[in-house]
Design a protein around this motif. Structure first.
Motif, PDB file in Angstrom:
ATOM      1  N   UNK A 171     -31.907  13.335  11.522  1.00  0.00           N
ATOM      2  CA  UNK A 171     -31.649  12.825  12.878  1.00  0.00           C
ATOM      3  C   UNK A 171     -30.344  13.389  13.422  1.00  0.00           C
ATOM      4  N   UNK A 172     -29.334  13.503  12.567  1.00  0.00           N
ATOM      5  CA  UNK A 172     -28.051  14.059  12.997  1.00  0.00           C
ATOM      6  C   UNK A 172     -28.209  15.509  13.444  1.00  0.00           C
ATOM      7  N   UNK A 173     -28.947  16.286  12.678  1.00  0.00           N
ATOM      8  CA  UNK A 173     -29.178  17.685  13.051  1.00  0.00           C
ATOM      9  C   UNK A 173     -30.032  17.789  14.310  1.00  0.00           C
ATOM     10  N   UNK A 174     -30.985  16.874  14.432  1.00  0.00           N
ATOM     11  CA  UNK A 174     -31.846  16.841  15.623  1.00  0.00           C
ATOM     12  C   UNK A 174     -30.988  16.634  16.884  1.00  0.00           C
ATOM     13  N   UNK A 175     -30.030  15.717  16.812  1.00  0.00           N
ATOM     14  CA  UNK A 175     -29.155  15.430  17.947  1.00  0.00           C
ATOM     15  C   UNK A 175     -28.295  16.647  18.326  1.00  0.00           C
ATOM     16  N   UNK A 176     -28.055  17.534  17.375  1.00  0.00           N
ATOM     17  CA  UNK A 176     -27.180  18.682  17.624  1.00  0.00           C
ATOM     18  C   UNK A 176     -27.932  19.906  18.159  1.00  0.00           C
ATOM     19  N   UNK A 177     -29.262  19.811  18.229  1.00  0.00           N
ATOM     20  CA  UNK A 177     -30.046  20.931  18.758  1.00  0.00           C
ATOM     21  C   UNK A 177     -29.655  21.180  20.217  1.00  0.00           C
ATOM     22  N   UNK A 178     -29.520  22.459  20.588  1.00  0.00           N
ATOM     23  CA  UNK A 178     -29.068  22.820  21.931  1.00  0.00           C
ATOM     24  C   UNK A 178     -30.195  23.389  22.787  1.00  0.00           C
ATOM     25  N   UNK A 179     -30.288  22.871  24.011  1.00  0.00           N
ATOM     26  CA  UNK A 179     -31.216  23.390  25.013  1.00  0.00           C
ATOM     27  C   UNK A 179     -30.465  24.373  25.917  1.00  0.00           C
ATOM     28  N   UNK A 180     -31.045  25.529  26.222  1.00  0.00           N
ATOM     29  CA  UNK A 180     -30.432  26.421  27.214  1.00  0.00           C
ATOM     30  C   UNK A 180     -30.599  25.826  28.614  1.00  0.00           C
ATOM     31  N   UNK A 181     -29.552  25.886  29.417  1.00  0.00           N
ATOM     32  CA  UNK A 181     -29.537  25.252  30.734  1.00  0.00           C
ATOM     33  C   UNK A 181     -29.190  26.256  31.819  1.00  0.00           C
ATOM     34  N   UNK A 182     -29.906  26.173  32.940  1.00  0.00           N
ATOM     35  CA  UNK A 182     -29.501  26.841  34.180  1.00  0.00           C
ATOM     36  C   UNK A 182     -28.961  25.748  35.096  1.00  0.00           C
ATOM     37  N   UNK A 206     -37.400   6.629  11.743  1.00  0.00           N
ATOM     38  CA  UNK A 206     -37.774   6.680  10.329  1.00  0.00           C
ATOM     39  C   UNK A 206     -37.381   7.986   9.646  1.00  0.00           C
ATOM     40  N   UNK A 207     -36.834   8.925  10.425  1.00  0.00           N
ATOM     41  CA  UNK A 207     -36.403  10.185   9.835  1.00  0.00           C
ATOM     42  C   UNK A 207     -35.100   9.969   9.063  1.00  0.00           C
ATOM     43  N   UNK A 208     -34.823  10.760   8.023  1.00  0.00           N
ATOM     44  CA  UNK A 208     -33.573  10.644   7.268  1.00  0.00           C
ATOM     45  C   UNK A 208     -32.358  10.845   8.171  1.00  0.00           C
ATOM     46  N   UNK A 209     -31.231  10.238   7.789  1.00  0.00           N
ATOM     47  CA  UNK A 209     -30.018  10.323   8.600  1.00  0.00           C
ATOM     48  C   UNK A 209     -29.608  11.761   8.886  1.00  0.00           C
TER      49      UNK A 209
END
Length: 370
Positions: free
Chosen positions: A121-132, A115-118
Motif C-alpha cells: 500500500x505504501x508503494x502504491x501511494x508513491x506511484x506517480x501519474x504524468x500530468x499536463x 487488505x493489501x500488505x503495508x
C-alpha cells in the motif's frame, strides 16, 4: 498556429497527492462538461494492476484555477475514468478480481486495498501519474482541450462532445427531458445509454424533428443541434410545449411492462406524431384521453404480433378491434399496421421514419375526429 496563450506545464502527482486533493475538496472529478464514470470493473482492476506492476499510464490533464483569496481547485479535463477508479479502489469500493499477472494473482486476487500488505500500500501511494497542467484558462479553452483530446483518442460519443462544447440552456432543457418521469416509465434508456449521453441525444433529435421536420439522423442532427443551441431563446416556448407533451404522454400511455413504446424507434415516432396533434390531444378531455390510451396500447400490441409473426387469430382480433375503435375497415387497419411494421426496419432512414409517423398520425387523427 493559433495562439490562445495556452500553457501546458508537465509535472507529476503521486496517488497519495490525488487522495489528499480529493479529501480536501480541491479535486473536481466531474466538471459540467465531463461524462459520467462508465468504466466496467475489469477496466478498473486492469488500471490497479498496472499501478501495482509499476507500468506507465497515459498522462492526465488537470485545469487549475486560483481564486483572488488564494484558494485553488484542479478540474479533471482528461483522466476522469482513471482517477475515479483509483479513488474508488483506495476507498475499498471494489476488489482485485480478474488479475492477469500470475504473480499478482497469486498474492492479491480478490483483495480490497485495505487488505493489501503495508509495504504494498505504501508503494502504491508513491506511484506517480504524468500530468499536463493547464493554469487559469478561460472555460471555452478548457472545453476545447477536453473535446480535442478525447476526439483524438476516440473515447467520447458524439453527444459527450456536444455536452462539452455546447453547454447552456438547450443542454439544460435536454437534461430536463431526460429527468422527466416518462423516461423512467417507458424504460426506453438503458443505464449505459444514459451514461454515454444517449438519452440527451435522443431528445435533441426528437425535438429537432418536431421543429424542423423529419430527416436522416446522421445527415442533420449536428446542424440542428448547433442552431437550437446557439439560438435557444427562439425555441424556449416550444421547449416548454415539448415538456408539456411529455407530461401528457406520461399520464396517458399505458406503461405496463415493456411495450413497443419502450423501444427508441417507436418512442421517437410516438413523440413526433403526438407533437403534430398536441392541441387536439389536449382539448379532447379525460374521456378521450382514455380512448387514446386504449388505442395506443392496442396499436403497439398489433405491431408486436405482426413483427414476431404471431398467430393469425391473434392478429385478426387485434386488427378488428383497431378498426372498430378508429372507424376504418379491417383491411385499412391491416395496411396501417403492416406499413408501420415495415418502417421499423432501417429505423433511422428518412423513408422509414416518414412511414411510421404517417401511419401512427393517421390512426390518432381518426380517433380524435370520431
Amino acid at each position: 498556429m493559433a495562439d490562445h496563450g495556452l500553457k501546458f506545464e508537465i509535472e507529476s502527482k503521486t496517488v497519495a497527492e490525488f487522495r489528499s486533493l480529493d479529501k480536501s475538496g480541491e479535486l473536481i472529478l466531474q466538471p459540467e462538461y465531463q461524462r459520467q464514470a462508465v468504466w466496467p470493473e475489469r477496466a478498473k482492476v486492469s488500471l490497479m494492476e498496472t499501478i501495482l506492476l509499476g507500468y506507465p499510464i497515459p498522462e492526465i490533464y488537470l485545469s487549475y484555477e486560483t481564486s483572488p483569496e488564494g484558494e485553488q481547485t484542479a478540474s479533471v479535463v482528461d483522466g476522469q475514468q482513471r482517477l475515479t477508479s483509483l479513488l474508488g479502489f483506495l476507498n475499498n469500493k471494489f476488489p482485485l478480481d480478474g488479475l492477469e499477472d500470475e504473480q499478482l494473482r497469486e498474492k492479491f486476487e480478490g483483495k480490497f486495498f485495505k487488505e493489501l500488505p503495508d509495504d504494498v500500500r505504501q508503494e502504491f501511494f508513491q506511484y506517480r501519474f504524468p500530468i499536463r497542467r493547464l493554469s487559469n484558462l478561460a472555460d471555452e479553452f478548457v472545453r476545447a482541450v477536453f473535446a480535442r483530446v478525447n476526439r483524438v483518442n476516440m473515447v467520447l460519443t458524439e453527444q459527450e462532445l456536444r455536452n462539452a462544447l455546447l453547454p447552456g440552456p438547450f443542454n439544460d432543457f435536454l437534461k430536463d427531458c431526460s429527468a422527466h418521469e416518462i423516461s423512467s416509465l417507458s424504460g426506453v434508456f438503458s443505464g449505459e445509454r444514459r451514461k454515454r449521453g444517449g438519452d440527451l441525444e435522443f431528445y435533441a433529435e426528437v425535438f429537432g424533428t418536431c421543429i424542423f421536420g423529419l430527416s436522416n439522423k446522421k445527415a442533420e442532427l449536428n446542424e440542428r443541434y448547433d442552431k437550437i443551441s446557439s439560438d435557444f431563446e427562439d425555441y424556449r416556448d416550444r421547449a416548454a410545449e415539448f415538456l408539456k407533451l411529455l407530461t401528457y404522454l406520461g399520464d396517458t400511455v399505458k406503461w405496463v411492462g415493456r411495450t413497443r413504446w419502450s423501444n427508441i424507434v417507436d418512442m421517437f415516432t410516438l413523440l413526433h406524431s403526438s407533437w403534430g396533434l398536441r392541441e387536439d390531444l389536449y382539448g379532447a378531455g379525460q374521456g378521450r384521453a382514455t380512448q387514446v390510451r386504449e388505442l395506443l396500447d392496442l396499436f403497439q400490441r398489433a405491431v408486436s404480433v405482426r413483427k414476431r409473426k404471431g398467430e393469425n387469430g391473434e392478429a385478426a382480433g387485434l386488427l378488428e378491434s383497431l378498426a372498430a375503435m378508429t372507424g376504418i375497415t379491417v383491411t385499412e387497419a391491416e395496411s396501417v399496421v403492416d406499413d408501420y411494421t415495415s418502417g421499423i426496419r432501417n429505423s433511422s432512414d428518412l423513408g422509414s421514419r416518414r412511414v411510421r409517423s404517417q401511419q401512427l398520425t393517421f390512426l390518432l387523427s381518426k380517433k380524435l375526429a370520431s
